[in-house]
Write a protein that holds these residues in place. Structure first.
Motif, PDB file in Angstrom:
ATOM      1  N   TYR A  61       0.816  -1.217   0.000  1.00  0.00           N
ATOM      2  CA  TYR A  61       0.000   0.000   0.000  1.00  0.00           C
ATOM      3  C   TYR A  61       0.850   1.268   0.000  1.00  0.00           C
ATOM      4  CZ  TYR A  61      -4.593  -2.137   0.252  1.00  0.00           C
ATOM      5  OH  TYR A  61      -5.757  -2.821  -0.058  1.00  0.00           O
ATOM      6  N   VAL A  64       1.573   2.892  -3.355  1.00  0.00           N
ATOM      7  CA  VAL A  64       0.442   3.383  -4.153  1.00  0.00           C
ATOM      8  C   VAL A  64       0.297   4.899  -4.040  1.00  0.00           C
ATOM      9  CG1 VAL A  64      -2.077   3.271  -4.407  1.00  0.00           C
ATOM     10  CG2 VAL A  64      -0.781   1.182  -3.927  1.00  0.00           C
ATOM     11  N   LYS A  65       0.090   5.549  -5.184  1.00  0.00           N
ATOM     12  CA  LYS A  65      -0.145   6.992  -5.200  1.00  0.00           C
ATOM     13  C   LYS A  65      -1.353   7.347  -4.337  1.00  0.00           C
ATOM     14  CE  LYS A  65      -0.435   7.196  -9.699  1.00  0.00           C
ATOM     15  NZ  LYS A  65      -0.607   7.677 -11.102  1.00  0.00           N
ATOM     16  N   TYR A 102      -4.851   7.772   3.609  1.00  0.00           N
ATOM     17  CA  TYR A 102      -4.775   8.123   2.192  1.00  0.00           C
ATOM     18  C   TYR A 102      -5.545   9.407   1.896  1.00  0.00           C
ATOM     19  CZ  TYR A 102      -9.543   6.201   1.734  1.00  0.00           C
ATOM     20  OH  TYR A 102     -10.903   5.953   1.868  1.00  0.00           O
ATOM     21  N   VAL A 107      -6.631   8.911  -4.477  1.00  0.00           N
ATOM     22  CA  VAL A 107      -6.942   7.491  -4.636  1.00  0.00           C
ATOM     23  C   VAL A 107      -8.249   7.198  -3.900  1.00  0.00           C
ATOM     24  CG1 VAL A 107      -5.525   6.823  -2.628  1.00  0.00           C
ATOM     25  CG2 VAL A 107      -6.052   5.134  -4.408  1.00  0.00           C
ATOM     26  N   THR A 111     -10.433   1.946  -5.391  1.00  0.00           N
ATOM     27  CA  THR A 111      -9.120   1.569  -5.915  1.00  0.00           C
ATOM     28  C   THR A 111      -8.312   0.823  -4.862  1.00  0.00           C
ATOM     29  OG1 THR A 111      -9.058   3.409  -7.483  1.00  0.00           O
ATOM     30  CG2 THR A 111      -6.947   2.457  -6.860  1.00  0.00           C
ATOM     31  N   VAL A 115      -6.519  -2.779  -5.161  1.00  0.00           N
ATOM     32  CA  VAL A 115      -5.163  -3.086  -4.717  1.00  0.00           C
ATOM     33  C   VAL A 115      -5.186  -4.311  -3.816  1.00  0.00           C
ATOM     34  CG1 VAL A 115      -3.215  -2.268  -3.324  1.00  0.00           C
ATOM     35  CG2 VAL A 115      -4.333  -0.719  -4.942  1.00  0.00           C
ATOM     36  N   SER A 119      -3.325  -7.869  -4.999  1.00  0.00           N
ATOM     37  CA  SER A 119      -2.008  -8.091  -4.393  1.00  0.00           C
ATOM     38  C   SER A 119      -1.954  -9.351  -3.545  1.00  0.00           C
ATOM     39  CB  SER A 119      -1.629  -6.883  -3.527  1.00  0.00           C
ATOM     40  OG  SER A 119      -2.558  -6.706  -2.468  1.00  0.00           O
ATOM     41  N   GLN A 208       3.361  -4.647  -8.171  1.00  0.00           N
ATOM     42  CA  GLN A 208       3.818  -3.482  -8.915  1.00  0.00           C
ATOM     43  C   GLN A 208       3.824  -3.735 -10.418  1.00  0.00           C
ATOM     44  OE1 GLN A 208       7.544  -2.795  -6.846  1.00  0.00           O
ATOM     45  NE2 GLN A 208       6.647  -1.131  -5.655  1.00  0.00           N
ATOM     46  N   LEU A 214      -0.676   2.709 -10.827  1.00  0.00           N
ATOM     47  CA  LEU A 214      -1.048   3.123  -9.485  1.00  0.00           C
ATOM     48  C   LEU A 214       0.145   3.512  -8.618  1.00  0.00           C
ATOM     49  CD1 LEU A 214      -3.816   0.506  -8.539  1.00  0.00           C
ATOM     50  CD2 LEU A 214      -4.108   2.816  -9.464  1.00  0.00           C
ATOM     51  N   LEU A 215       1.348   3.293  -9.132  1.00  0.00           N
ATOM     52  CA  LEU A 215       2.535   3.465  -8.292  1.00  0.00           C
ATOM     53  C   LEU A 215       2.971   4.920  -8.168  1.00  0.00           C
ATOM     54  CD1 LEU A 215       4.716   0.489  -9.592  1.00  0.00           C
ATOM     55  CD2 LEU A 215       3.089   0.512  -7.686  1.00  0.00           C
TER      56      LEU A 215
END
Length: 221
Positions: A61, A64-65, A102, A107, A111, A115, A119, A208, A214-215
């Motif tokens: 997590y 993630v942006k 977040y 985000v 979303t 993730v 993942s 990733q 999303l990174l």
């Protein structure tokens, strides 16, 4: 094969802890409780997920942006002040979980759920990878009806896509207990630890590679 076998052995030796967790009737009250909504603070929202060893999930997590921080801890159980040692006995009801702080303008919760499913092995019950026991079970926590619908819709769509049952449980959020200091940012601080090298980093890299869009800028993938 000579390289793969040692890594598998290391994963087993250095996994979080593979003790089983017994089912407690008190868990029913937790599952049936009304959800508690955590207010947005300084423009930041919070979400809660359990997906196996929190060393792995925290790092995923944080790549993630829009995610400011991921905190390792415990949630989903019925005991007060759980510890790592108590959780691994299987008698607290808690699962290793993460609190995701977040920016909802960057985000969305939906979303973050993507993730979550993207993942992990969504069909593995009571664990992820070498970590087995219900302290490693998959749980998504909702804080309101809107979040619950997002989770259930995505879970149903994934079950249809894979044509199988999805392991993740859906719980109303009650409380998150922050884990011990030495668990925080564990993967980042211990990149050469056996479990991290054999399990956590490969899991992060797989995520990733699947979700490069999303990174955060500069994250390896």
């Amino acid at each position: 094969m000579k390289k793969i076998v040692p890594l598998f052995i290391i994963a087993l030796l250095f996994s979080c802890n593979n003790s089983a967790q017994s089912i407690n009737p008190k868990q029913k009250a937790v599952i049936e409780a009304d959800p508690i909504e955590v207010p947005v603070k300084d423009g930041k929202a919070r979400a809660y997920f359990a997906s196996g060893c929190f060393w792995c999930v925290e790092a995923i997590y944080e790549s993630v942006k829009g995610v400011e921080e991921s905190i390792s801890g415990y949630s989903g159980g019925f005991t007060e002040n759980p510890t790592y040692e108590a959780s691994n006995t299987g008698r607290t009801g808690h699962a290793e979980a993460v609190e995701i702080i977040y920016d909802p303008n960057v985000v969305s919760f939906a979303t973050l759920v993507d993730v979550y499913f993207g993942s992990q092995n969504p069909t593995q019950f009571y664990g992820q990878g070498p970590d087995r026991g219900s302290q490693y079970r998959s749980i998504i926590f909702y804080q309101n009806d809107e979040q619950k619908k997002i989770i259930e819709d995505k879970k149903a769509a994934l079950a249809k896509q894979l044509d199988t049952k999805i392991a993740a449980e859906v719980y109303p959020f009650q409380k998150f207990w922050v884990g011990e200091d030495y668990h925080q940012n564990y993967e980042r601080r211990n990149p050469n630890q056996g479990y991290i090298r054999a399990v956590s980093i490969p899991r992060l890299r797989r995520f990733q590679a699947k979700f490069p869009h999303l990174l955060k800028k500069g994250e390896k993938h």
